[in-house]
Enzyme design. Sequence first.
Site, PDB file in Angstrom:
ATOM      1  N   HIS A  30      45.875  34.050  28.510  1.00 41.99           N
ATOM      2  CA  HIS A  30      45.371  32.808  29.088  1.00 41.99           C
ATOM      3  C   HIS A  30      43.857  32.905  29.103  1.00 41.99           C
ATOM      4  CE1 HIS A  30      45.600  29.145  31.572  1.00 41.99           C
ATOM      5  NE2 HIS A  30      44.409  29.584  31.971  1.00 41.99           N
ATOM      6  N   CYS A  31      43.199  31.934  28.490  1.00 44.74           N
ATOM      7  CA  CYS A  31      41.740  31.998  28.371  1.00 44.74           C
ATOM      8  C   CYS A  31      41.099  31.064  29.395  1.00 44.74           C
ATOM      9  CB  CYS A  31      41.311  31.609  26.957  1.00 44.74           C
ATOM     10  SG  CYS A  31      39.528  31.693  26.753  1.00 44.74           S
ATOM     11  N   PRO A  32      40.391  31.605  30.405  1.00 42.71           N
ATOM     12  CA  PRO A  32      39.746  30.721  31.388  1.00 42.71           C
ATOM     13  C   PRO A  32      38.614  29.904  30.776  1.00 42.71           C
ATOM     14  CG  PRO A  32      39.155  33.030  31.775  1.00 42.71           C
ATOM     15  CD  PRO A  32      40.192  33.023  30.705  1.00 42.71           C
TER      16      PRO A  32
END
Length: 382
Positions: free
Chosen positions: A181-183
């Site tokens: 998951h890429c913030p």
Amino acid sequence: MRWWPGSLLHLFCCLRLRVCARRGRSRLPLWLRETWAYMRLMFKSLYFNSLTNSDVVFDSVFEPVFWTVEHVTRWFGTVFVCLVVVLTSSIVLIAYVVLLPLVLNTYSLAWIAWHLCYGHWNLVMIAFHYYKATKTSPGFPPTVKNDVPFVSVCKKCIIPKPARTHHCGICNSCILKMDHHCPWLNNCVGHFNHRYFFSFCLFMTMGCVYCSISGRNLFLDAYNTLERFKHTGMEKPGIPVTGMGPLIGILPSGQTHYQTPSPAYTYKDKMIHKSIIYMWVLTSTVGVALGCLTVWHAVLISRGETSIERHINIKETKRMAKRGKVYKNPFHYGRLNNWKIFLGVEKRSHWVTRVLLPSGHAPLGDGLTWDVYPVRKDMMPV
Ligand SMILES: [Zn+2]
Ligand SMILES: [Zn+2]
């Protein structure tokens, strides 16, 4: 959690037998010993699980930490995206307002053409891939029962998980071929947007390296000039400076060129120098950090594995080695083929139209079923 009432009863009987066996040795009354044994049994039953291992214990202990990180990341996702847009826009603004006039005034025609063509191509590639990476759904497995083969069941979504699918706690959903998951995208990186994510990292790194290398001499001059005027106390606007042009251009030949000899080190000059320093420091820092991340992802893609699968494959390799066997990643189709599949290159011209130019083509496969090595010959792009 899997409970086994039979095992629990067996455990209780064993404890009772042990209490009975010690009856003669202990001075405590029987009822107290039985109560103590019962309390111990109750406590053990709280964490008894036939499948308990170090991973389950680790997950349970760190559950509050994971929960906090997931919620913070979810809420700060929009802030991170705004940060990327604002920082990138500030660099583009500096490039247009400060650097472009300098390039147009001092550089030769060939260098002007190179900077205009490369700079704009790189900018378009960054903007396109960032937009697509944030807006493209990573891919979700079907929630209704169908014929898709699955390898396990998600204990949170309670749905079958196809191969390479993992649950994302931040999105609160299962993601097809989940990488992470890429913030910075406020989105999961999965089957359908993995290429956009990697291309964005690659082109952003290239853009940062380009700014850092081409702006190095400007940065050194701007920094030295600022330092000199800071120490001599002549940084106020309107104070005359003799024999020194504050805005120094460096010709492509490396020869120093005093572009506009100015009698004063004005507030505008100071702002220009500060923006050049800001641009160089930011692009150099991001270039190094994002460059390392891009190289790491390139290594993973070459091996045909995602970030999550890297951990799984390391564990499997160790587990199989203990049994005297060699583990082979079933999704590793060969280094070049991995790249072709990842980039969607099905013929030679695609290296240009699908890799070097913005392309919205869908990835190979549906993300639900996967060919296992050795893969069918007709699946391999030319
Ligand atoms: Zn799930
Ligand atoms: Zn996610």
